[in-house]
Design an enzyme around this catalytic site. Structure first.
Site, short mmCIF file in Angstrom:
data_model
loop_
_atom_site.label_atom_id
_atom_site.label_comp_id
_atom_site.label_asym_id
_atom_site.label_seq_id
_atom_site.Cartn_x
_atom_site.Cartn_y
_atom_site.Cartn_z
N ASP A 1 8.77 -27.79 -2.53
CA ASP A 1 7.54 -28.03 -1.76
C ASP A 1 6.43 -28.63 -2.61
OD1 ASP A 1 7.11 -25.68 -3.26
OD2 ASP A 1 5.76 -24.85 -1.76
N ASP B 1 9.38 -28.86 -7.57
CA ASP B 1 10.26 -28.02 -6.78
C ASP B 1 10.26 -28.52 -5.34
OD1 ASP B 1 7.67 -27.27 -6.22
OD2 ASP B 1 8.09 -25.13 -6.12
N SER C 1 9.67 -22.66 -1.21
CA SER C 1 9.25 -23.23 -2.49
C SER C 1 10.45 -23.56 -3.37
CB SER C 1 8.28 -22.27 -3.18
OG SER C 1 7.67 -22.87 -4.30
N ASP D 1 4.61 -27.62 -5.03
CA ASP D 1 3.46 -26.89 -5.57
C ASP D 1 3.61 -26.69 -7.08
OD1 ASP D 1 5.48 -24.95 -5.41
OD2 ASP D 1 4.14 -23.36 -4.71
#
Length: 443
Positions: free
Chosen positions: A238, A236, A92, A240
């Site tokens: 990824d 960020d 992440s 999410d």
């Protein structure tokens, strides 16, 4: 083994191919017959995804490989593909040397505590049900260009366009060299003019650190301010998480963004799920609208769990995780970006929307420690002996007449985090200093 956001750590140390193989074996052995596997842009993700997929197949379950995708794309795909679980290889917002594994249900919700413990127990005890040579699981490579399939990212963009309206803005999207390209695609389809920054996936994150903080997004703020853009979006690694910049280049705090989203998503009598470190701004604003706040442990997995309760219309974290349970139970940064754009196109500049929300001085910091559990035990003992209004849902939260402070251990790093807030600047400073002293005394 699992922290608040899955398994994360340094490659070759806490996170290895052996661990990924074991988690894959455990998933299949625990009855998950088809597992969707994806990864972010980190180069180490290739070998981890290979190892996890091999473990799944070794124990007789099937694998669907998506390749490089955003975490919300992977989470949504579990249900879309009628699979039983999803495994996302990502750290992440953590730095490039890290990687990790996060597990997902068909509903889009991350694995709950009982599910995580079941997988951890199998890994600890090496309790795997290996398949016979002629009953190994199959692999469907959706990331193979030679295979003709509906692309998962394309399907995610379709879902966003279907769920959100609006259009006509000039928007800058800073993907942070991560997986946020789906945001730019969806916004363009919605009729916005989109410019991108750092849109080439690169797991070394050469342009800026992965976490979209105000400091890390200074280039985005400066670019938005210097152009005619109406809005800036940052993700960020990824995607999410989603953070935002106003048309004047001001980075919007997570608490203000949470208050704005919550106000727009709820009606009187409904609830909003937020972690214990959320600002009083949110509760005060929603209380005036007849909406209540339900506090959870810190971590999007806990917010998502609470968001399954009847009456909870929205859940969010100030760090940038936003959950609309009627759409999906995973934090979906691209969905948040599209909903924010819709709101701005419909109701006016983001600066005006957050400008009428009263905010209070809030202080956040961290103390590096070697033994988090021991330090927190000392903190808990000292606080319970000293204060009356104490909550221990996640760490130790102390309420006062004019503010509060929270001391809690990080779920992924060797840190104890300190948060304090009050309705006056000096009082916020005093509460933060008071809480920090408690931690120092317990070290």
């Amino acid at each position: 083994m699992f922290g608040t956001s899955g398994i994360r750590g340094r490659i070759g140390d806490e996170v290895t191919c052996d661990l990924a193989l074991s988690v894959g074996r455990a998933l299949a052995s625990d009855g998950y017959g088809t597992v969707v596997v994806g990864r972010d842009a980190r180069e180490s993700g290739r070998m981890l995804a290979d190892a996890a997929s091999s473990g799944v197949r070794e124990c007789g379950a099937d694998v669907i490989r998506l390749g490089e995708v955003a975490t919300p794309t992977l989470a949504r795909s579990v249900g879309w593909l009628d699979a039983d679980a999803g495994l996302m290889v990502t750290a992440s917002h953590n730095p490039a040397p890290d990687n990790g594994l996060k597990l997902w249900n068909p509903s889009g919700q991350a694995f709950g505590e009982d599910q995580r413990e079941a997988i951890s127990a199998r890994v600890r005890d090496e309790e795997y049900d290996f398949a016979d040579w002629d009953e190994l699981g199959q692999q469907d490579r959706r990331d193979d260009p030679a295979e003709q399939h509906v692309d998962a990212t394309e399907r995610h963009a379709d879902a966003l366009v279907e769920a959100v309206g609006g259009g006509g803005l000039e928007i800058v999207v800073d993907a942070g060299n991560g997986m946020g390209g789906v945001t730019a695609e969806a916004l363009r389809r919605l009729g916005h003019e989109v410019r991108t920054m750092n849109d080439r996936p690169d797991g070394t994150f050469p342009a800026r650190p992965s976490e979209p903080t105000a400091e890390n997004c200074r280039a985005l703020s400066q670019f938005v301010e210097a152009t005619d853009a109406d809005l800036g979006i940052a993700h960020d690694g990824d995607a999410d998480r989603m953070r935002a910049v106003t048309g004047s280049g001001e980075f919007v705090s997570g608490d203000l963004l949470l208050a704005l989203f919550a106000r727009e998503a709820t009606s009187p009598g409904e609830e909003v799920a937020v972690p214990v470190d959320t600002s009083l701004t949110v509760a005060d604003l929603l209380e005036s609208q007849g909406v209540s706040v339900s506090r959870t442990r810190v971590g999007d997995v806990y917010v998502a769990e609470r968001a399954t309760d009847a009456g909870v219309a929205f859940g969010g974290e100030p760090s940038g995780a936003w959950i609309w349970p009627d759409e999906t139970l995973c934090p979906d940064g691209p969905l948040a970006a599209c909903r924010l754009a819709e709101l701005v196109s419909r109701r006016g500049p983001l600066s005006s929307l957050v400008g009428d929300i009263e905010s209070y001085p809030l202080r956040r910091g961290s103390v590096e420690v070697e033994e988090k559990a021991a330090v927190m035990a000392g903190v808990r003992e000292a606080v319970l002996a000293e204060y009356d209004d104490v909550e221990t849902l996640d760490g130790v939260r102390v309420g006062t007449d004019d503010g509060w402070f929270l001391i809690r251990a990080s779920g992924t790093q060797p840190l104890v985090r300190v948060t304090a807030e009050a309705r006056a600047e000096r009082r916020a400073d005093d509460l933060f200093a008071e809480a920090s002293e408690v931690v120092e005394d317990a070290r």
